[in-house]
Write a protein that holds these residues in place. Structure first.
Motif, PDB file in Angstrom:
ATOM      1  N   PRO A  23       0.839  -1.211   0.000  1.00  0.00           N
ATOM      2  CA  PRO A  23       0.000   0.000   0.000  1.00  0.00           C
ATOM      3  C   PRO A  23       0.873   1.260   0.000  1.00  0.00           C
ATOM      4  CG  PRO A  23       0.139  -0.926   2.221  1.00  0.00           C
ATOM      5  CD  PRO A  23       0.959  -1.815   1.339  1.00  0.00           C
ATOM      6  N   PRO A  24       1.097   1.898  -1.157  1.00  0.00           N
ATOM      7  CA  PRO A  24       2.007   3.050  -1.199  1.00  0.00           C
ATOM      8  C   PRO A  24       1.424   4.280  -0.499  1.00  0.00           C
ATOM      9  CG  PRO A  24       0.933   2.770  -3.314  1.00  0.00           C
ATOM     10  CD  PRO A  24       0.530   1.593  -2.475  1.00  0.00           C
ATOM     11  N   ALA A  25       2.328   5.071   0.099  1.00  0.00           N
ATOM     12  CA  ALA A  25       1.915   6.314   0.737  1.00  0.00           C
ATOM     13  C   ALA A  25       2.555   7.513   0.056  1.00  0.00           C
ATOM     14  CB  ALA A  25       2.307   6.295   2.218  1.00  0.00           C
ATOM     15  N   GLY A  26       3.643   7.261  -0.690  1.00  0.00           N
ATOM     16  CA  GLY A  26       4.331   8.339  -1.375  1.00  0.00           C
ATOM     17  C   GLY A  26       5.517   8.813  -0.571  1.00  0.00           C
ATOM     18  N   GLY A  27       6.699   8.282  -0.866  1.00  0.00           N
ATOM     19  CA  GLY A  27       7.872   8.717  -0.129  1.00  0.00           C
ATOM     20  C   GLY A  27       9.005   7.716  -0.192  1.00  0.00           C
ATOM     21  N   TYR A  28      10.017   8.000   0.601  1.00  0.00           N
ATOM     22  CA  TYR A  28      11.242   7.210   0.604  1.00  0.00           C
ATOM     23  C   TYR A  28      10.979   5.750   0.955  1.00  0.00           C
ATOM     24  CZ  TYR A  28      16.135   6.128   1.756  1.00  0.00           C
ATOM     25  OH  TYR A  28      17.392   5.586   1.802  1.00  0.00           O
ATOM     26  N   VAL A  29      10.069   5.503   1.889  1.00  0.00           N
ATOM     27  CA  VAL A  29       9.784   4.123   2.310  1.00  0.00           C
ATOM     28  C   VAL A  29       9.212   3.316   1.150  1.00  0.00           C
ATOM     29  CG1 VAL A  29       8.345   2.690   3.807  1.00  0.00           C
ATOM     30  CG2 VAL A  29       9.520   4.678   4.744  1.00  0.00           C
ATOM     31  N   ASP A  30       8.446   3.987   0.272  1.00  0.00           N
ATOM     32  CA  ASP A  30       7.888   3.270  -0.881  1.00  0.00           C
ATOM     33  C   ASP A  30       8.998   2.834  -1.838  1.00  0.00           C
ATOM     34  OD1 ASP A  30       5.492   3.791   0.257  1.00  0.00           O
ATOM     35  OD2 ASP A  30       4.878   5.331  -1.148  1.00  0.00           O
ATOM     36  N   LEU A  31      10.038   3.663  -1.948  1.00  0.00           N
ATOM     37  CA  LEU A  31      11.188   3.247  -2.746  1.00  0.00           C
ATOM     38  C   LEU A  31      11.838   2.015  -2.127  1.00  0.00           C
ATOM     39  CD1 LEU A  31      13.175   6.450  -3.811  1.00  0.00           C
ATOM     40  CD2 LEU A  31      11.969   4.853  -5.271  1.00  0.00           C
ATOM     41  N   LEU A  32      11.925   1.991  -0.809  1.00  0.00           N
ATOM     42  CA  LEU A  32      12.499   0.821  -0.140  1.00  0.00           C
ATOM     43  C   LEU A  32      11.646  -0.425  -0.383  1.00  0.00           C
ATOM     44  CD1 LEU A  32      13.642   2.332   3.276  1.00  0.00           C
ATOM     45  CD2 LEU A  32      15.100   1.457   1.451  1.00  0.00           C
ATOM     46  N   ALA A  33      10.324  -0.252  -0.377  1.00  0.00           N
ATOM     47  CA  ALA A  33       9.439  -1.395  -0.626  1.00  0.00           C
ATOM     48  C   ALA A  33       9.668  -1.955  -2.022  1.00  0.00           C
ATOM     49  CB  ALA A  33       7.984  -0.979  -0.454  1.00  0.00           C
ATOM     50  N   GLU A  34       9.763  -1.067  -3.000  1.00  0.00           N
ATOM     51  CA  GLU A  34      10.008  -1.530  -4.368  1.00  0.00           C
ATOM     52  C   GLU A  34      11.380  -2.190  -4.478  1.00  0.00           C
ATOM     53  OE1 GLU A  34       8.408  -1.436  -8.495  1.00  0.00           O
ATOM     54  OE2 GLU A  34       7.663  -1.508  -6.441  1.00  0.00           O
ATOM     55  N   LYS A  35      12.338  -1.659  -3.753  1.00  0.00           N
ATOM     56  CA  LYS A  35      13.690  -2.246  -3.748  1.00  0.00           C
ATOM     57  C   LYS A  35      13.660  -3.647  -3.142  1.00  0.00           C
ATOM     58  CE  LYS A  35      18.072  -1.722  -1.276  1.00  0.00           C
ATOM     59  NZ  LYS A  35      18.978  -2.287  -2.263  1.00  0.00           N
ATOM     60  N   VAL A  36      12.897  -3.837  -2.074  1.00  0.00           N
ATOM     61  CA  VAL A  36      12.793  -5.161  -1.449  1.00  0.00           C
ATOM     62  C   VAL A  36      12.268  -6.178  -2.460  1.00  0.00           C
ATOM     63  CG1 VAL A  36      11.548  -6.525   0.272  1.00  0.00           C
ATOM     64  CG2 VAL A  36      12.545  -4.328   0.911  1.00  0.00           C
ATOM     65  N   ILE A  37      11.204  -5.799  -3.179  1.00  0.00           N
ATOM     66  CA  ILE A  37      10.604  -6.721  -4.144  1.00  0.00           C
ATOM     67  C   ILE A  37      11.589  -7.027  -5.270  1.00  0.00           C
ATOM     68  CG2 ILE A  37       8.736  -7.034  -5.807  1.00  0.00           C
ATOM     69  CD1 ILE A  37       7.078  -5.088  -4.074  1.00  0.00           C
ATOM     70  N   ALA A  38      12.181  -5.964  -5.832  1.00  0.00           N
ATOM     71  CA  ALA A  38      13.094  -6.162  -6.956  1.00  0.00           C
ATOM     72  C   ALA A  38      14.289  -7.017  -6.545  1.00  0.00           C
ATOM     73  CB  ALA A  38      13.568  -4.810  -7.486  1.00  0.00           C
ATOM     74  N   ALA A  39      14.851  -6.738  -5.368  1.00  0.00           N
ATOM     75  CA  ALA A  39      16.016  -7.500  -4.922  1.00  0.00           C
ATOM     76  C   ALA A  39      15.657  -8.965  -4.683  1.00  0.00           C
ATOM     77  CB  ALA A  39      16.583  -6.878  -3.647  1.00  0.00           C
ATOM     78  N   ARG A  40      14.479  -9.209  -4.118  1.00  0.00           N
ATOM     79  CA  ARG A  40      14.086 -10.599  -3.865  1.00  0.00           C
ATOM     80  C   ARG A  40      13.879 -11.340  -5.178  1.00  0.00           C
ATOM     81  NH1 ARG A  40       9.143 -13.070  -2.581  1.00  0.00           N
ATOM     82  NH2 ARG A  40       8.072 -11.074  -2.354  1.00  0.00           N
ATOM     83  N   TYR A  41      13.202 -10.718  -6.140  1.00  0.00           N
ATOM     84  CA  TYR A  41      12.996 -11.368  -7.431  1.00  0.00           C
ATOM     85  C   TYR A  41      14.324 -11.589  -8.156  1.00  0.00           C
ATOM     86  CZ  TYR A  41       7.952 -10.494  -7.120  1.00  0.00           C
ATOM     87  OH  TYR A  41       6.636 -10.470  -6.746  1.00  0.00           O
ATOM     88  N   ALA A  42      15.296 -10.702  -7.906  1.00  0.00           N
ATOM     89  CA  ALA A  42      16.594 -10.820  -8.563  1.00  0.00           C
ATOM     90  C   ALA A  42      17.515 -11.801  -7.846  1.00  0.00           C
ATOM     91  CB  ALA A  42      17.269  -9.457  -8.639  1.00  0.00           C
ATOM     92  N   GLY A  43      17.051 -12.347  -6.729  1.00  0.00           N
ATOM     93  CA  GLY A  43      17.880 -13.285  -5.978  1.00  0.00           C
ATOM     94  C   GLY A  43      18.862 -12.610  -5.041  1.00  0.00           C
ATOM     95  N   GLU A  44      18.733 -11.281  -4.865  1.00  0.00           N
ATOM     96  CA  GLU A  44      19.612 -10.539  -3.960  1.00  0.00           C
ATOM     97  C   GLU A  44      18.968 -10.511  -2.572  1.00  0.00           C
ATOM     98  OE1 GLU A  44      22.501  -9.381  -4.517  1.00  0.00           O
ATOM     99  OE2 GLU A  44      22.729  -9.254  -6.693  1.00  0.00           O
ATOM    100  N   HIS A  45      18.889 -11.678  -1.940  1.00  0.00           N
ATOM    101  CA  HIS A  45      18.127 -11.780  -0.697  1.00  0.00           C
ATOM    102  C   HIS A  45      18.748 -10.988   0.445  1.00  0.00           C
ATOM    103  CE1 HIS A  45      16.803 -15.730  -2.678  1.00  0.00           C
ATOM    104  NE2 HIS A  45      15.835 -14.847  -2.802  1.00  0.00           N
ATOM    105  N   GLU A  46      20.060 -10.937   0.501  1.00  0.00           N
ATOM    106  CA  GLU A  46      20.725 -10.190   1.581  1.00  0.00           C
ATOM    107  C   GLU A  46      20.408  -8.712   1.479  1.00  0.00           C
ATOM    108  OE1 GLU A  46      22.155 -10.096   4.945  1.00  0.00           O
ATOM    109  OE2 GLU A  46      22.903 -11.932   4.003  1.00  0.00           O
ATOM    110  N   ARG A  47      20.469  -8.175   0.275  1.00  0.00           N
ATOM    111  CA  ARG A  47      20.189  -6.753   0.075  1.00  0.00           C
ATOM    112  C   ARG A  47      18.706  -6.460   0.301  1.00  0.00           C
ATOM    113  NH1 ARG A  47      23.402  -5.498  -5.473  1.00  0.00           N
ATOM    114  NH2 ARG A  47      22.967  -3.301  -4.973  1.00  0.00           N
TER     115      ARG A  47
END
Length: 995
Positions: free
Chosen positions: A468-492
């Motif tokens: 659920p986006p709110a608009g801000g830095y945390v939303d960028l972190l959420a997208e980063k979490v998803i992208a990193a997990r799909y990319a296999g970058e689990h540590e990041r």
């Protein structure tokens, strides 16, 4: 800034038609061995055996020239060729760019493409294959990426079905990660087609931390990839190169010696040294390369320096916009750069463009620019692209704009451009590139003005995971979490989730905080740092009392899934049912199907089998209603697995076949193959081993995923082991482990692997290894629902009597803890108990009788034959010969029919020792038979034995198998009461002479 018009483009095209690159080395020196290797590989590809090569070498050693010569010959032999090049963009790498450029090389074959790829065309050409094949909104992103890889492999296989295709990807050291992973997938998965894949890389660029290094290590483990490392030229080869450059029949020995000594045989350096007169080679390679630039006219030098920041290939229109030079002056400068062998005309991108003759020239030019000069040039490129996006291919626009604004150091422009490029990378299933771009966006966030940050469009952020986006830095972190997990970058991904939870106020934003805890749950499991229960419990606490939402449904579905895997319970089932209700309330169809499948499996695990199976059937129908074919297949696969776990293998086959059919109709070959592997496992349980082999062959025809190929290899290992082909079984097991990778540690894979390892160790009489395998299996235990794999392992362990008294006690303890919730597992429990009694030295005919009786109605012929074998053995020990003979013949008939060689041989040996004939002829004995009771077939065998024939020779003459001959010989010797073949022939001489 001037924008080129139609007349400029026309003039450039005219120039491209008349200006040719001046090749400094018209003679192709050396590389005889490499050309022979590649041509031999082409011949094998022509014969339908796909080939894969990786060519490495230092800069300037001649990788491109080698391929040019090879491709010219391949085309003359009728091959279709496609060359794709990677771009030097670092973390800005264009996702799948070498594949896109290779696909463009095929666009001259539209009719052929449409003929072999009817479901792809015209998208395969007009929508920028490969990612145009997959609709982002039509599937889960990670599933979409798998689908993309599968379709790409399928496309190349079809293209190369009747005509050899040579796919070349150059400069892999610059490749984006998604391209590397797709290439590895093709290397592993394409088979039975006329395809030759060649990739090149610059070896001197691959330093210790270069991202290509682990990729190369992975390829080294692949037996399908051949590595070629290009060496420098020998003195004689340099002499031939010089002869071509100078158009001399025989260069002066002094010139050859000087050039060879100063270049050490690097072909590109030879060209540069000779072109500079041979006397201007400085200590710096960069200075040598800049000599060529400095020899150009001033206006040409200016154009070349501007072109450097445009990339390895720069479009004419873009260069015209950036230089803002009059058309005639620009064309004259370009003509000079082409004549000076600095730039080369290139129309491979579908428009007029120029590429550098060698990357080293561009690197030297760019390194010579001042920092402020580079920033200014990148700004001009970015402004030109934003002013006229059509100057570059559409799929490159956002990435190139983002790169130029970032290097121009203009955060207000760079942040939105980087975010747009990241969204496009996500849409192309290029999660590694999306993640790197999001990293850059996070770095730019504080530098960008507040008004720029305020207008960022957050609508699609976290869409794949219901964030659920709110608009801000945390939303960028959420997208980063998803992208990193799909990319296999689990540590990041894990680090980003931890950081986000420090920034989120859990009291004010419980749903957002719960979402991040859900991600941590998944990442903790992925990283092997726990079972995820603490994280999922915290997410549930935060959502207590909150209204229905996608996040709430996802959290409860994950909690139920945790219970299904780790601790099936009534509470877990209630959680699954609550997740279904929340998913329905929030309108999340995907989570509804997911939770319903989990609930059905939990019911089965808790013993409510009929209701659980009904739930899975209903869920499959619900998925049909929602047109969710992935849900249909997932429900069908779980239905097949649970039916198999209950011993209802015939029904399991139907469910697996239905899942395979659904997957096949939607072009999901790998999913269909996985379902077929399940079907083969059920067929093997029913003793339909030939059918199982046919099913696995069907699966192999459509599979490309290494994971699914591993599942097929595992099934083949089980079949070959049952039939006594131990060496082949060992090979299949090794293949399975390699292909399945880290997932081989999961119980449903690890337990069958250990069972087969244990069987092989037992057959080798390697008791130490067998004890080690068994101890490891018992130490790790058997999670809920894994009894279908655990019972066979325990039976094998007891059958080989590998256990010492303490391990036998542990075997009994483990068997006592396993469910017996279906007739098949009751029968296995009795079989295992009988094997344990035998291992402890007891005869126990009653135990074997109980096991055989339990298996008789279950359509498990192999296990029934096992029980009858040992039952007969026990009866013989107690003197009950007649009953034992009947059991031996029944078991032998089954083993012979199924070609279960190890069991068949053991039965034959037991029968021979007991003097019991296993093969009975239907005709009554003749008068000549009376003396010894030999049948007609036994007399034929005895006659050939007397002639000194071997079992194989007898089998060939009588058209029977050597194993059957062995049984006949054993029967003859038992009836005659002799121990050697010579004694048998002598004692039966009256019978033979009477014939």
């Amino acid at each position: 800034m001037a924008t080129p018009g139609a007349s400029v483009a026309s003039t450039a095209r005219d120039m491209l038609s008349v200006v040719e690159s001046i090749r400094l080395s018209p003679v192709f020196a050396g590389r005889t061995e490499e050309m022979e290797t590649l041509n031999a590989a082409l011949a094998r590809a022509d014969a339908g055996e796909p080939q894969a090569f990786l060519i490495g070498g230092e800069a300037g050693v001649g990788k491109t020239r080698l391929l040019e010569e090879f491709l010219r010959g391949a085309e003359e032999r009728g091959a279709m060729t496609a060359v794709g090049r990677c771009l030097e963009l670092g973390t800005d790498g264009l996702p799948y760019h070498p594949f896109v450029t290779a696909a463009r090389a095929l666009t001259g074959n539209e009719a052929e493409l449409e003929a072999v790829l009817p479901e792809f065309a015209p998208d395969a050409v007009s929508e920028l294959w490969p990612w145009g094949l997959v609709d982002m909104d039509d599937t889960h992103p990670r599933e979409g990426r798998s689908r993309l890889f599968e379709l790409t492999a399928q496309a190349f296989e079809r293209l190369a079905a009747d005509r050899t295709v040579v796919l070349v990807l150059e400069d892999l050291h610059w490749a984006d990660r998604s391209s590397r992973e797709l290439l590895a997938y093709l290397y592993r998965s394409v088979h039975r087609t006329r395809l030759l894949i060649v990739a090149t890389y610059r070896s001197d660029d691959v330093h210790r931390r270069h991202p290509l290094r682990p990729f190369l290590a992975e390829l080294d483990r692949m037996r399908v990839v051949t590595r070629l490392d290009l060496r420098r030229l020998t003195r004689e080869e340099v002499r031939a190169q010089l002869a071509g450059i100078r158009d001399l029949a025989e260069p002066e020995p002094a010139l050859v010696a000087r050039v060879f000594d100063r270049t050490d045989g690097n072909p590109f350096f030879v060209e540069e040294l000779v072109s500079s007169g041979g006397d201007r080679l400085s200590e710096s390679l960069r200075d040598l390369l800049l000599v060529r630039i400095e020899e150009l006219p001033d206006h040409a030098q200016r154009v070349v320096r501007m072109a450097g920041e445009g990339g390895d290939l720069v479009e004419y229109g873009l260069l015209a916009a950036v230089t803002a030079m009059p058309e005639d002056e620009l064309l004259d400068a370009l003509r000079a750069a082409v004549a000076g062998c600095v730039l080369v005309p290139d129309v491979s991108c579908g428009r007029d463009a120029y590429r550098w003759r060698h990357a080293l020239l561009r690197e030297a030019v760019c390194d010579d620019l001042l920092p402020g000069e580079r920033s200014r040039l990148n700004r001009r490129y970015a402004e030109a692209l934003e002013g006229e996006p059509g100057l570059v291919p559409a799929e490159e626009f956002r990435t190139r704009v983002a790169r130029h604004w970032h290097h121009a150091r203009v955060a207000a422009k760079a942040l939105p451009a980087v975010l747009a490029a990241a969204a496009e990378a996500r849409g192309r299933h290029a999660f590694a590139e999306q993640h790197e771009l999001l990293e850059r966006a996070l770095e730019l966030w504080d530098e960008a003005p507040a008004d720029v940050r305020a207008v960022v469009d957050w609508e699609d952020f976290g869409k794949a995971e219901a964030y659920p986006p709110a608009g801000g830095y945390v939303d960028l972190l959420a997208e980063k979490v998803i992208a990193a997990r799909y990319a296999g970058e689990h540590e990041r991904a894990y680090s980003a989730a931890k950081w986000a939870l420090k920034l989120v106020d859990e009291e004010r934003e419980p749903v957002r905080a719960a979402w991040f805890w859900l991600q941590r749950n998944r990442l903790v499991c992925d990283l092997g740092r726990g079972d995820g229960w603490k994280e999922i419990s915290r997410a549930r606490e935060l959502l207590a009392g909150q209204p229905p939402s996608d996040v709430h449904a996802a959290v409860l579905a994950s909690a139920a899934g945790w219970a299904m895997v780790h601790a099936p319970s009534a509470d877990g089932l209630r959680t699954a049912e609550e997740a279904v209700a929340l998913a329905v309330a929030s309108g999340s169809d995907e989570q509804e199907i997911n939770a319903r499948v989990t609930a059905g499996v939990l019911r089965c695990l808790l013993g409510d089998h009929e209701r659980g199976l009904s739930e899975l059937l209903a869920t499959r129908e619900r998925a049909h209603e929602l047109d969710d074919h992935l849900g249909v297949v997932r429900a069908g696969l779980n239905l097949s697995a649970e039916l198999g776990a209950l011993g209802r293998s015939a029904e399991a086959i139907e469910a697996a076949e239905a899942a395979a059919a659904t997957a096949g109709r939607h072009g999901r070959g790998c999913t269909a193959a996985f379902a077929l592997a399940n079907k083969a496992e059920a067929q093997r349980s029913l003793g339909r081993w030939d059918d199982a082999e046919d099913t696995l062959a069907r699966a192999a025809d459509v599979v490309r995923s290494p994971l699914v190929r591993g599942a097929i290899a595992l099934n083949r290992a089980a079949l070959t082991l049952l039939r006594g082909h131990d060496e082949a079984a060992g090979t299949h097991l090794a293949d399975a482990r390699e292909l399945i990778g880290t997932e081989a540690s999961q119980p449903q894979v690890a337990i069958p692997l250990r069972a087969m390892d244990l069987e092989l160790a037992g057959r080798r009489d390697d008791r130490e290894e067998a004890r080690r395998i068994l101890s490891t299996a018992l130490d790790e235990g058997f999670p809920p629902g894994q009894h279908r794999h655990a019972w066979p392992l325990l039976r094998i362990a007891a059958a080989h009597a590998v256990a010492e008294p303490d391990l036998l006690a542990r075997l009994r303890e483990a068997a006592a803890a396993l469910p017996q919730d279906a007739p098949v597992w009751v029968a296995y429990a009795r079989l295992t108990e009988a094997e344990l009694a035998r291992a402890e030295g007891a005869s126990a005919p009653d135990a074997w009788a109980a096991a055989a009786t339990a298996f008789e109605p279950l359509d498990r012929p192999y296990e029934l034959a096992l029980a009858r074998h040992r039952w007969a053995e026990a009866l013989l020990a107690s003197g009950q010969r007649a009953a034992a003979a009947a059991l031996l013949r029944q078991a032998y008939e089954t083993a012979d029919r199924m070609r279960a060689a190890p069991l068949r041989d053991e039965l034959a040996q037991l029968a021979a020792r007991a003097g019991i004939p296993l093969v009975q002829e239907p005709e009554a004995p003749t008068a000549e038979d009376d003396a010894f009771g030999l049948t007609a077939r036994e007399r034929e065998v005895l006659r050939l034995v007397a002639q000194g024939r071997t079992n194989r020779q007898i089998a060939e003459e009588l058209f029977i198998s050597p194993k059957t001959v062995s049984v006949h010989v054993s029967n003859v010797m038992a009836k005659l009461g002799v121990s050697t073949r010579g004694e048998a022939a002598y004692k039966a001489r009256p019978v033979l002479e009477g014939r």
